[in-house]
Design a protein around this motif. Structure first.
Motif, short mmCIF file in Angstrom:
data_model
loop_
_atom_site.label_atom_id
_atom_site.label_comp_id
_atom_site.label_asym_id
_atom_site.label_seq_id
_atom_site.Cartn_x
_atom_site.Cartn_y
_atom_site.Cartn_z
N PHE A 104 34.61 33.03 35.36
CA PHE A 104 33.89 32.15 34.43
C PHE A 104 33.51 30.82 35.07
CE2 PHE A 104 35.93 35.13 31.61
CZ PHE A 104 35.04 35.28 30.57
N THR A 105 33.83 30.67 36.36
CA THR A 105 33.53 29.41 37.04
C THR A 105 32.54 29.57 38.18
OG1 THR A 105 35.49 29.74 38.46
CG2 THR A 105 35.78 28.43 36.44
N ALA A 106 32.42 30.76 38.75
CA ALA A 106 31.48 30.97 39.86
C ALA A 106 30.04 30.84 39.39
CB ALA A 106 31.71 32.34 40.49
N ALA A 107 29.21 30.22 40.21
CA ALA A 107 27.80 30.01 39.84
C ALA A 107 27.07 31.32 39.66
CB ALA A 107 27.12 29.15 40.89
N GLY A 108 27.38 32.32 40.49
CA GLY A 108 26.69 33.60 40.39
C GLY A 108 26.96 34.35 39.11
N SER A 109 28.02 33.96 38.40
CA SER A 109 28.36 34.65 37.15
C SER A 109 27.39 34.31 36.01
CB SER A 109 29.78 34.29 36.72
OG SER A 109 30.73 34.73 37.68
N TYR A 110 26.53 33.32 36.24
CA TYR A 110 25.60 32.92 35.18
C TYR A 110 24.15 33.09 35.63
CZ TYR A 110 29.75 31.04 32.99
OH TYR A 110 31.00 30.91 32.42
N ARG A 111 23.92 33.93 36.63
CA ARG A 111 22.55 34.20 37.08
C ARG A 111 21.80 34.96 35.99
NH1 ARG A 111 23.54 37.59 41.02
NH2 ARG A 111 24.12 35.92 42.44
N GLY A 112 20.66 34.42 35.56
CA GLY A 112 19.88 35.05 34.51
C GLY A 112 20.33 34.70 33.11
N LEU A 113 21.22 33.70 32.98
CA LEU A 113 21.74 33.35 31.65
C LEU A 113 20.63 32.87 30.71
CD1 LEU A 113 24.04 32.83 29.65
CD2 LEU A 113 24.38 30.59 30.73
N TYR B 283 33.18 55.47 46.76
CA TYR B 283 33.98 54.44 46.07
C TYR B 283 33.15 53.19 45.87
CZ TYR B 283 37.45 50.73 45.46
OH TYR B 283 38.14 49.65 45.00
N ALA B 284 33.37 52.53 44.75
CA ALA B 284 32.73 51.24 44.48
C ALA B 284 33.79 50.30 43.93
CB ALA B 284 31.59 51.40 43.48
N ALA B 285 33.91 49.12 44.54
CA ALA B 285 34.92 48.16 44.12
C ALA B 285 34.50 47.48 42.83
CB ALA B 285 35.14 47.12 45.22
N ARG B 286 35.46 47.29 41.93
CA ARG B 286 35.18 46.60 40.68
C ARG B 286 35.21 45.10 40.92
NH1 ARG B 286 39.00 48.45 37.87
NH2 ARG B 286 37.92 50.11 36.75
N PRO B 287 34.12 44.38 40.62
CA PRO B 287 34.11 42.93 40.86
C PRO B 287 35.01 42.20 39.87
CG PRO B 287 32.10 43.61 39.73
CD PRO B 287 32.84 44.87 40.07
N ASP C 164 29.45 40.48 31.28
CA ASP C 164 28.26 41.33 31.36
C ASP C 164 27.74 41.42 32.80
OD1 ASP C 164 26.21 42.88 30.05
OD2 ASP C 164 24.84 41.21 30.40
N VAL C 165 27.80 40.31 33.53
CA VAL C 165 27.37 40.33 34.93
C VAL C 165 28.27 41.25 35.76
CG1 VAL C 165 27.18 38.93 37.03
CG2 VAL C 165 26.30 38.05 34.87
N ALA C 166 29.59 41.14 35.56
CA ALA C 166 30.53 42.00 36.30
C ALA C 166 30.28 43.47 35.97
CB ALA C 166 31.96 41.61 35.96
N LYS C 167 30.01 43.77 34.71
CA LYS C 167 29.73 45.15 34.31
C LYS C 167 28.45 45.66 34.98
CE LYS C 167 27.39 46.20 30.73
NZ LYS C 167 26.45 47.27 31.16
N THR C 168 27.41 44.85 34.98
CA THR C 168 26.14 45.28 35.58
C THR C 168 26.29 45.52 37.08
OG1 THR C 168 24.88 44.05 33.91
CG2 THR C 168 23.73 44.63 35.95
N LEU C 169 26.97 44.59 37.78
CA LEU C 169 27.15 44.74 39.22
C LEU C 169 27.99 45.98 39.54
CD1 LEU C 169 27.81 41.03 40.27
CD2 LEU C 169 25.74 42.38 40.70
N TYR C 170 29.02 46.22 38.76
CA TYR C 170 29.87 47.38 39.01
C TYR C 170 29.13 48.69 38.75
CZ TYR C 170 34.02 50.38 38.82
OH TYR C 170 34.94 51.36 39.04
N GLN C 171 28.38 48.75 37.66
CA GLN C 171 27.63 49.96 37.35
C GLN C 171 26.51 50.19 38.36
OE1 GLN C 171 26.60 49.34 33.18
NE2 GLN C 171 28.30 50.65 32.54
N LYS C 172 25.89 49.11 38.83
CA LYS C 172 24.86 49.25 39.89
C LYS C 172 25.47 49.83 41.16
CE LYS C 172 21.82 46.52 42.85
NZ LYS C 172 22.59 46.53 44.10
N ALA C 173 26.66 49.33 41.52
CA ALA C 173 27.34 49.84 42.71
C ALA C 173 27.71 51.31 42.56
CB ALA C 173 28.59 49.01 43.00
N LEU C 174 28.15 51.70 41.38
CA LEU C 174 28.51 53.10 41.14
C LEU C 174 27.28 54.00 41.17
CD1 LEU C 174 31.10 52.57 38.26
CD2 LEU C 174 31.60 53.49 40.53
N LEU C 175 26.17 53.52 40.61
CA LEU C 175 24.94 54.30 40.62
C LEU C 175 24.42 54.50 42.05
CD1 LEU C 175 23.14 52.68 37.56
CD2 LEU C 175 23.85 55.07 37.73
#
Length: 352
Positions: free
Chosen positions: A314-323, A306-310, A289-300
């Motif tokens: 499942f191990t990076a700390a930033g992947s659980y921001r707002g969990l 061009y926007a790179a897909r992140p 869900d985090v990767a989807k949100t970041l990618y869609q934010k970049a596209l918007l």
């Protein structure tokens, strides 16, 4: 000696002050209100899943929307929950927490109603197929008193959930994309304004809000496929997430109710199962869900660029921001949703 039978009694003479006899009953065709009531009951019985899901979605979406707003901003910006809330309230007011809630209340209601209806149909289809192949009915096992989840029930509920999640993504992706834009619009507008002031330039970025404006901008910049920006990540999230969602709910309800000899729709079992399925689903698919949100934010933000897909990590700390906020929101939303869903469905089933 027994008295005379009723038929042997002489007819009594009516008193002059007696109440008049009741009017004769109207013929069945003239009782329009009664006929309409019966039609409504038949309609409610036939579409009880859709009625229950739609009414529950409206209520739960509105109540939990501020937490969804906070989750989206925390995923997109490296801020804490309290900082996100204070920043949004100070700069945009209380309305910011419900900005754009109208379209999601409609879209989420439609999407979830179709999803539940599709899930029910696939669930019964898989039950028949599994019964034909193995001789064991997953639904009969799940509803039997004293029973526990097993491979048959998990396969039935998980397969039906995955199919429903994959099928509904085509409809839900454009709505969720425009909702995300609404939730981030205030923050993006302030960033654009701050950058322009620093550079002594006028803002050149289109930050108009509203679902229709967002859709038009995406189509203008990227064509019709712009409405499906981030579709693959959305499909992956919803296929896995919906499988976990329904498997957890049905299995938890079975453990909390049927395995203990209670009704599967007992309030205690429904509340616990609803909250648990929300917690597990949010926690297990959160990095996607985090990767989807970041990618869609970049596209918007990129317009036609061009926007790179992140990468999904499942191990990076930033992947659980707002969990924590996401888990709280999902738990609250699904406790409200399933409690109302089962209550409405039970009342409809009780109609004559």
């Amino acid at each position: 000696m027994p008295g005379p039978q009723d038929d042997d009694k002489p007819p009594s003479t009516p008193r002059k002050d007696a109440a008049p006899p009741p009017p004769p009953a109207k013929p069945p065709g003239s009782i329009l209100s009664f006929q309409a009531s019966e039609d409504v009951k038949r309609f409610a019985k036939k579409y009880r899943t859709e009625i229950s899901a739609s009414s529950s979605s409206v209520m739960s979406t509105f109540v939990a929307f501020p937490l969804d707003f906070a989750k989206s901003r925390m995923q997109s910006y490296e801020t804490s929950f309290m900082h996100t809330v204070k920043d949004a309230y100070k700069a945009e007011g209380l309305r910011a927490f419900w900005r754009g809630v109208g379209p999601p209340m409609v879209s989420v209601t439609v999407v979830r109603t179709i999803s539940f209806s599709f899930y029910q149909k696939v669930k019964y289809y898989l039950d028949r197929k599994i019964t034909d192949v193995t001789g064991h009915s997953p639904l009969a096992i799940a509803n039997a008193p004293g029973s526990y989840p097993n491979a048959y029930t998990l396969a039935c509920f998980g397969g039906a959930g995955a199919a429903a999640g994959a099928a509904i993504t085509t409809l839900s992706c454009p709505f969720e994309l425009t909702k995300l834009n609404e939730q981030l619009a205030g923050k993006v507008a302030r960033e654009v304004q701050a950058n322009c002031i620093a550079q002594n330039a006028s803002p050149m970025v289109d930050v108009k809000t509203g679902s229709w404006n967002t859709a038009r901008r995406l189509v203008r910049d990227r064509g019709f496929q712009g409405l499906y920006s981030g579709y693959r990540l959305h499909l992956l999230r919803d296929t896995i997430g919906t499988a976990i969602y329904f498997t957890t709910y049905e299995s938890a309800k079975q453990l909390m109710a049927n395995a203990r000899g209670r009704s599967p729709t007992s309030p205690y079992a429904v509340v616990v199962a609803g909250g648990l399925c929300g917690i597990l689903t949010s926690a297990l698919i959160y990095p996607i869900d985090v990767a989807k949100t970041l990618y869609q934010k970049a596209l918007l933000s990129a317009g036609s660029g061009y926007a790179a897909r992140p990468r999904i990590s499942f191990t990076a700390a930033g992947s659980y921001r707002g969990l924590g906020v996401s888990v709280l929101r999902s738990c609250l939303l699904n406790m409200i949703f399933f409690s109302n869903f089962e209550m409405v469905k039970k009342r409809i089933n009780a109609l004559d």
